[in-house]
Design a protein around this motif. Structure first.
Motif, PDB file in Angstrom:
ATOM      1  N   VAL A 253       0.814  -1.206   0.000  1.00  0.00           N
ATOM      2  CA  VAL A 253       0.000   0.000   0.000  1.00  0.00           C
ATOM      3  C   VAL A 253       0.848   1.257   0.000  1.00  0.00           C
ATOM      4  O   VAL A 253       1.910   1.310   0.602  1.00  0.00           O
ATOM      5  CB  VAL A 253      -0.909   0.009   1.248  1.00  0.00           C
ATOM      6  CG1 VAL A 253      -1.856   1.189   1.213  1.00  0.00           C
ATOM      7  CG2 VAL A 253      -1.673  -1.293   1.357  1.00  0.00           C
ATOM      8  N   THR A 256      -3.529   4.940   1.341  1.00  0.00           N
ATOM      9  CA  THR A 256      -4.711   4.689   0.528  1.00  0.00           C
ATOM     10  C   THR A 256      -5.871   4.149   1.341  1.00  0.00           C
ATOM     11  O   THR A 256      -5.718   3.753   2.501  1.00  0.00           O
ATOM     12  CB  THR A 256      -4.350   3.680  -0.569  1.00  0.00           C
ATOM     13  OG1 THR A 256      -5.376   3.613  -1.520  1.00  0.00           O
ATOM     14  CG2 THR A 256      -4.086   2.322  -0.002  1.00  0.00           C
ATOM     15  N   PHE A 258      -8.743   1.096   1.013  1.00  0.00           N
ATOM     16  CA  PHE A 258      -9.059  -0.106   0.225  1.00  0.00           C
ATOM     17  C   PHE A 258      -9.745  -1.136   1.095  1.00  0.00           C
ATOM     18  O   PHE A 258      -9.682  -1.086   2.333  1.00  0.00           O
ATOM     19  CB  PHE A 258      -7.803  -0.698  -0.407  1.00  0.00           C
ATOM     20  CG  PHE A 258      -6.786  -1.193   0.591  1.00  0.00           C
ATOM     21  CD1 PHE A 258      -6.697  -2.539   0.908  1.00  0.00           C
ATOM     22  CD2 PHE A 258      -5.910  -0.309   1.209  1.00  0.00           C
ATOM     23  CE1 PHE A 258      -5.760  -2.993   1.831  1.00  0.00           C
ATOM     24  CE2 PHE A 258      -4.972  -0.748   2.131  1.00  0.00           C
ATOM     25  CZ  PHE A 258      -4.899  -2.088   2.440  1.00  0.00           C
ATOM     26  N   THR A 269      -9.408  -7.720  -3.558  1.00  0.00           N
ATOM     27  CA  THR A 269      -8.883  -6.433  -3.113  1.00  0.00           C
ATOM     28  C   THR A 269      -9.492  -5.330  -3.956  1.00  0.00           C
ATOM     29  O   THR A 269      -9.379  -5.347  -5.183  1.00  0.00           O
ATOM     30  CB  THR A 269      -7.348  -6.385  -3.251  1.00  0.00           C
ATOM     31  OG1 THR A 269      -6.773  -7.467  -2.500  1.00  0.00           O
ATOM     32  CG2 THR A 269      -6.802  -5.064  -2.742  1.00  0.00           C
ATOM     33  N   THR A 270     -10.135  -4.366  -3.300  1.00  0.00           N
ATOM     34  CA  THR A 270     -10.815  -3.270  -3.991  1.00  0.00           C
ATOM     35  C   THR A 270     -10.192  -1.954  -3.574  1.00  0.00           C
ATOM     36  O   THR A 270     -10.132  -1.640  -2.381  1.00  0.00           O
ATOM     37  CB  THR A 270     -12.305  -3.254  -3.648  1.00  0.00           C
ATOM     38  OG1 THR A 270     -12.876  -4.537  -3.930  1.00  0.00           O
ATOM     39  CG2 THR A 270     -13.030  -2.184  -4.450  1.00  0.00           C
ATOM     40  N   LEU A 271      -9.730  -1.182  -4.553  1.00  0.00           N
ATOM     41  CA  LEU A 271      -9.062   0.086  -4.264  1.00  0.00           C
ATOM     42  C   LEU A 271     -10.053   1.238  -4.362  1.00  0.00           C
ATOM     43  O   LEU A 271     -10.682   1.450  -5.399  1.00  0.00           O
ATOM     44  CB  LEU A 271      -7.898   0.309  -5.239  1.00  0.00           C
ATOM     45  CG  LEU A 271      -7.106   1.604  -5.038  1.00  0.00           C
ATOM     46  CD1 LEU A 271      -6.481   1.652  -3.650  1.00  0.00           C
ATOM     47  CD2 LEU A 271      -6.036   1.736  -6.115  1.00  0.00           C
ATOM     48  N   VAL A 276      -2.391   0.599  -4.779  1.00  0.00           N
ATOM     49  CA  VAL A 276      -1.920  -0.636  -4.157  1.00  0.00           C
ATOM     50  C   VAL A 276      -1.340  -1.543  -5.223  1.00  0.00           C
ATOM     51  O   VAL A 276      -1.689  -1.455  -6.400  1.00  0.00           O
ATOM     52  CB  VAL A 276      -3.048  -1.396  -3.404  1.00  0.00           C
ATOM     53  CG1 VAL A 276      -3.617  -0.572  -2.285  1.00  0.00           C
ATOM     54  CG2 VAL A 276      -4.136  -1.840  -4.365  1.00  0.00           C
ATOM     55  N   PRO A 290      -7.624   3.481  -8.650  1.00  0.00           N
ATOM     56  CA  PRO A 290      -8.863   3.679  -7.890  1.00  0.00           C
ATOM     57  C   PRO A 290     -10.084   3.255  -8.706  1.00  0.00           C
ATOM     58  O   PRO A 290     -10.200   3.568  -9.889  1.00  0.00           O
ATOM     59  CB  PRO A 290      -8.880   5.193  -7.631  1.00  0.00           C
ATOM     60  CG  PRO A 290      -7.428   5.568  -7.596  1.00  0.00           C
ATOM     61  CD  PRO A 290      -6.782   4.696  -8.639  1.00  0.00           C
ATOM     62  N   GLU A 293     -10.636  -3.593  -8.907  1.00  0.00           N
ATOM     63  CA  GLU A 293     -10.500  -4.657  -7.935  1.00  0.00           C
ATOM     64  C   GLU A 293      -9.736  -5.821  -8.553  1.00  0.00           C
ATOM     65  O   GLU A 293      -9.786  -6.042  -9.771  1.00  0.00           O
ATOM     66  CB  GLU A 293     -11.852  -5.138  -7.424  1.00  0.00           C
ATOM     67  CG  GLU A 293     -12.715  -5.832  -8.468  1.00  0.00           C
ATOM     68  CD  GLU A 293     -14.064  -6.281  -7.896  1.00  0.00           C
ATOM     69  OE1 GLU A 293     -14.427  -5.837  -6.799  1.00  0.00           O
ATOM     70  OE2 GLU A 293     -14.748  -7.069  -8.587  1.00  0.00           O
TER      71      GLU A 293
END
Length: 387
Positions: A253, A256, A258, A269-271, A276, A290, A293
């Motif tokens: 990271v 951020t 997330f 994993t979702t930003l 990331v 952004p 995922e």
């Protein structure tokens, strides 16, 4: 119908029309939508039939919209503008029910039959939704049961840990030892908790999850380990990269926000903001933007567009479904209310769209799902039978 799973807007407009609360501008918007597609007109005419309006009104009035709303606000991220879910609970839940016609394709001609089905749900025993409860395991193995009450916990190295309003806060402090002391925060089913690490990083931990972390970070990188689901708002420190390990996946990271979910056979994993890098087994890596995922499973890695509102709604205290599979929804319900699911017949194939407060009682959630999916439910102890 176009975008039928992408927006509850027109269901909301129809609901306002039913309640005679629609403005001139909204009426013009609704009229344009009706004129755009004959299927829109057919759904509208069917929904506006007198008996259907009455059934929808009765259902909406049966929902406890005041259910522990304060606890929802307490868990909300006050650092950003929060979607007005309290307002959405009335209009959005109605949209979920009305969406049986407008969004999900539910046949309102079966309303009399469905009311008999949901009447059975109303008789179910009270099963509480998740609350602020967790277990903190200190460095020496001692376990501390956590709730919403205030208190002070002290680590063996003298570190003070404040407990208040369903959250822990670790304070920076000098330590004479270079050896890292690790704590483990674990939530059960029907439990959730918040945590502020000593560097200022905030973590929201969902039900049936755990986070292993050092009381004080060392001179090198900051590393924690997650199971289940957590939302991270990472404090920036370029000299100390922040890493989250989830099974064989490592998320690196750079200051951020997330979300990481790893309940099933994949790590997602979702930003939300920042950047990331998702690495698999320390070999291959993918950098997210952004709104993207990464889904890592046995079949490989898939990078795609994320539904941020849906994925992060849980930490603001809302069940948010958008074109969701019935089994996935029931798995989420099971974790949140600490119940088991047993299927005795055909599983509904309809995709579900709608939202409701996570503080609503289990019968209310099941009643909504019964309306929009046609499923029937029975409860034996803490087992939900789906028929």
């Amino acid at each position: 119908m176009e975008n039928k799973f992408n927006d509850l807007r027109y269901a909301d407009l129809i609901w306002k029309k039913i309640k005679n609360e629609i403005s001139n501008e909204e009426q013009a918007e609704l009229t344009a939508w009706l004129q755009a597609d004959v299927q829109h007109q057919e759904a509208y005419e069917q929904l506006m039939a007198r008996e259907n309006v009455r059934a929808a009104m009765e259902f909406q009035e049966s929902i406890d919209t005041q259910a522990d709303w304060e606890s929802v606000l307490a868990r909300a991220d006050t650092g950003r503008a929060m979607r007005p879910y309290r307002k959405v609970l009335l209009a959005g839940l109605a949209a979920a029910v009305l969406g049986g016609v407008v969004l999900v394709g539910y046949n309102w001609n079966r309303i009399t039959e469905e009311k008999k089905i949901t009447a059975e749900v109303k008789k179910l025993p009270v099963i509480r939704p998740a609350s602020n409860t967790a277990t903190l395991t200190l460095g020496n193995g001692k376990e501390v049961k956590l709730g919403s009450q205030p208190g002070l916990i002290q680590e063996t190295d003298g570190t003070d840990i404040n407990q208040q309003n369903g959250a822990l806060q670790y304070h920076k402090g000098a330590t004479n030892s270079e050896e890292l002391i690790y704590n483990l925060l674990t939530t059960p089913k029907a439990g959730q908790y918040q945590l502020t690490l000593e560097d200022g990083t905030r973590v929201w931990l969902n039900a049936a999850s755990s986070l292993r972390f050092p009381v004080h970070f060392g001179k090198g990188e900051r590393e924690v380990e997650l199971t289940g689901e957590g939302y991270f708002d990472v404090a920036q420190d370029p000299s100390k990269p922040f890493k989250v390990k989830v099974r064989e996946v490592e998320v690196q990271v750079l200051g951020t926000g997330f979300n990481i979910g790893a309940y099933e056979n994949e790590v997602k994993t979702t930003l939300v903001s920042g950047a990331v890098k998702v690495a698999l087994n320390g070999n291959h890596s993918w950098r997210l933007k952004p709104g993207q995922e990464a889904r890592v499973s046995n079949t490989g890695v898939n990078i795609g567009k994320a539904d941020i509102e849906k994925i992060t709604a849980w930490k603001d205290g809302v069940f948010f479904f958008r074109d969701d599979d019935f089994r996935d929804i029931m798995n989420e319900v099971a974790r949140w209310y600490d119940v088991s699911i047993r299927y005795e017949g055909n599983v509904p194939v309809k995709r579900i769209t709608g939202n409701i407060s996570r503080q609503a009682g289990l019968p209310q959630v099941l009643e909504m799902l019964s309306f929009v999916s046609g499923a029937r439910f029975k409860i034996n102890g803490r087992v939900i039978d789906v028929m």
